[in-house]
Design an enzyme around this catalytic site. Structure first.
Site, mmCIF file in Angstrom:
data_model
loop_
_atom_site.group_PDB
_atom_site.id
_atom_site.type_symbol
_atom_site.label_atom_id
_atom_site.label_comp_id
_atom_site.label_asym_id
_atom_site.label_seq_id
_atom_site.Cartn_x
_atom_site.Cartn_y
_atom_site.Cartn_z
ATOM 1 N N GLY A 65 -3.589 7.945 -4.744
ATOM 2 C CA GLY A 65 -4.161 9.228 -4.388
ATOM 3 C C GLY A 65 -3.890 10.426 -5.273
ATOM 4 O O GLY A 65 -4.419 11.503 -4.981
ATOM 5 N N GLY A 91 -4.808 11.080 -8.420
ATOM 6 C CA GLY A 91 -5.757 11.308 -9.502
ATOM 7 C C GLY A 91 -6.658 12.514 -9.265
ATOM 8 O O GLY A 91 -6.945 12.898 -8.131
ATOM 9 N N CYS A 110 -9.770 11.491 -7.359
ATOM 10 C CA CYS A 110 -9.498 10.555 -6.262
ATOM 11 C C CYS A 110 -9.425 11.327 -4.947
ATOM 12 O O CYS A 110 -8.784 12.377 -4.871
ATOM 13 C CB CYS A 110 -8.180 9.825 -6.505
ATOM 14 S SG CYS A 110 -7.732 8.660 -5.206
#
Length: 347
Positions: free
Chosen positions: A181, A183, A186
């Site tokens: 999570g 990124g 993301c």
């Protein structure tokens, strides 16, 4: 249900405390590392930065440019066998050390891996990449790839906890991909509520991996060279970057112009646009866990690489680390309430 009350930290929560140093210049710092691996044969030498296997970033052109700096590109999984052949026949032998084949865990992708490796056995890296590395199916696939390719360097993930790192190392992976999570494109944490602050994930996962002679790569969450330095300081052996390498000449994807400015489209591999492009759309049983953004054109990637490496070298001089390997041993993190003065930040 239980609650873990121990604070977990991300890159924005800390700074590295400076220490006395005998280094006279950033040029005194070596960023090259030499690794031997838990399972794979041989040594690897290079700068331990990986370019993410996203279809706009992990391209053949990127791999060729990054290899000049001894940086590894995890090439995205959507190239055909013919495209792989055309690329590998044109590169110098040294580039093979800085190219990884990426795949998911389907039988079709495994068959393509066998074909590519059969045709080009000089390739050393295999990156087995899924969003959720906690399933038994994933662990079994890692074992299958290790059994089929006993001498290759296997990267596998993603996970964020020590016990799963240990499971994957013992199942045949050499380098564990850490991050759920963090990124820039993301949305897993928003859609699912699942994740782990990246700095704490690195610290805990590196400890687990190193105890078994494995390595970890921090995947996601870096927004600037200082974050890369923090990841290495926390114990990451490698750092994987996606968004920081987006928007360059070596990238693929849609280019648009707005108000006379050239922009590149960058998106997560679980986004609507990625699943439409490669899978015919988002399956009825799942949700998109990525977003699409437009970012400014950034020119040749060499300029960005030099800037990133310069920042990490500077971090090393601030704590007296003559070699990148020494950075984690010389790092003390301090918890902070702010990172920088934002008075002249762009609006």
């Amino acid at each position: 249900m239980r609650i873990d009350t121990e604070p977990k930290l991300g890159f924005k929560d800390v700074l590295i405390r400076p220490k006395r140093s005998t280094l006279e210049s950033r040029s005194d710092v070596s960023l090259s590392r030499q690794f031997t691996f838990k399972h794979a044969e041989g040594e690897w030498n290079g700068v331990p930065i990986m370019i993410a296997n996203m279809d706009t970033v992990g391209t053949f052109r990127m791999a060729k440019s990054a290899a000049e700096f001894q940086i590894l590109t995890t090439v995205h999984k959507h190239y055909s066998l013919q495209e792989w052949g055309a690329f590998l026949k044109k590169i110098e032998p040294a580039v093979y050390d800085y190219v990884a084949i990426s795949l998911g865990i389907s039988n079709k992708e495994f068959a393509k891996l066998e074909e590519i490796m059969g045709s080009f056995p000089q390739l050393r890296f295999i990156c087995i990449d899924v969003a959720n590395g906690y399933t038994e199916r994933f662990v079994e696939f890692v074992r299958k790839v290790r059994a089929s390719f006993p001498t290759k360097i296997i990267i596998a993930g993603n996970v964020v906890t020590g016990e799963m790192v240990e499971e994957l190392v013992l199942s045949g992976a050499d380098i564990i991909k850490v991050g759920i999570g963090p990124g820039s494109v993301c949305t897993t944490r928003i859609k699912t509520g699942v994740g782990y602050p990246q700095l704490s994930a690195i610290i805990e996962c590196a400890d687990a991996a190193h105890g078994l002679k494995g390595q970890v790569v921090s995947d996601g969450g870096c927004t600037c060279p200082g974050d890369i330095a923090k990841a290495f300081g926390a114990g990451a052996d490698f750092v994987m970057l996606g968004g920081m390498f987006a928007g360059h000449d070596e990238c693929d994807g849609e280019v648009v112009e707005q108000a006379g400015q050239k922009l590149f489209r960058f998106y997560g591999m679980s986004s609507d646009i990625a699943m439409e492009r490669h899978n015919g759309g988002v399956a009825d049983y799942r949700a998109s866990e990525g977003k699409s953004v437009l970012i400014p054109y950034r020119g040749p990637v060499s300029n960005t690489i030099k800037d990133l490496l310069g920042g990490v070298r500077s971090a090393c001089t601030y704590v007296g680390a003559a070699k990148l390997k020494e950075l984690s041993k010389r790092t003390t993190f301090i918890i902070v309430g702010e990172q920088e003065n934002r008075i002249f930040a762009e609006k």
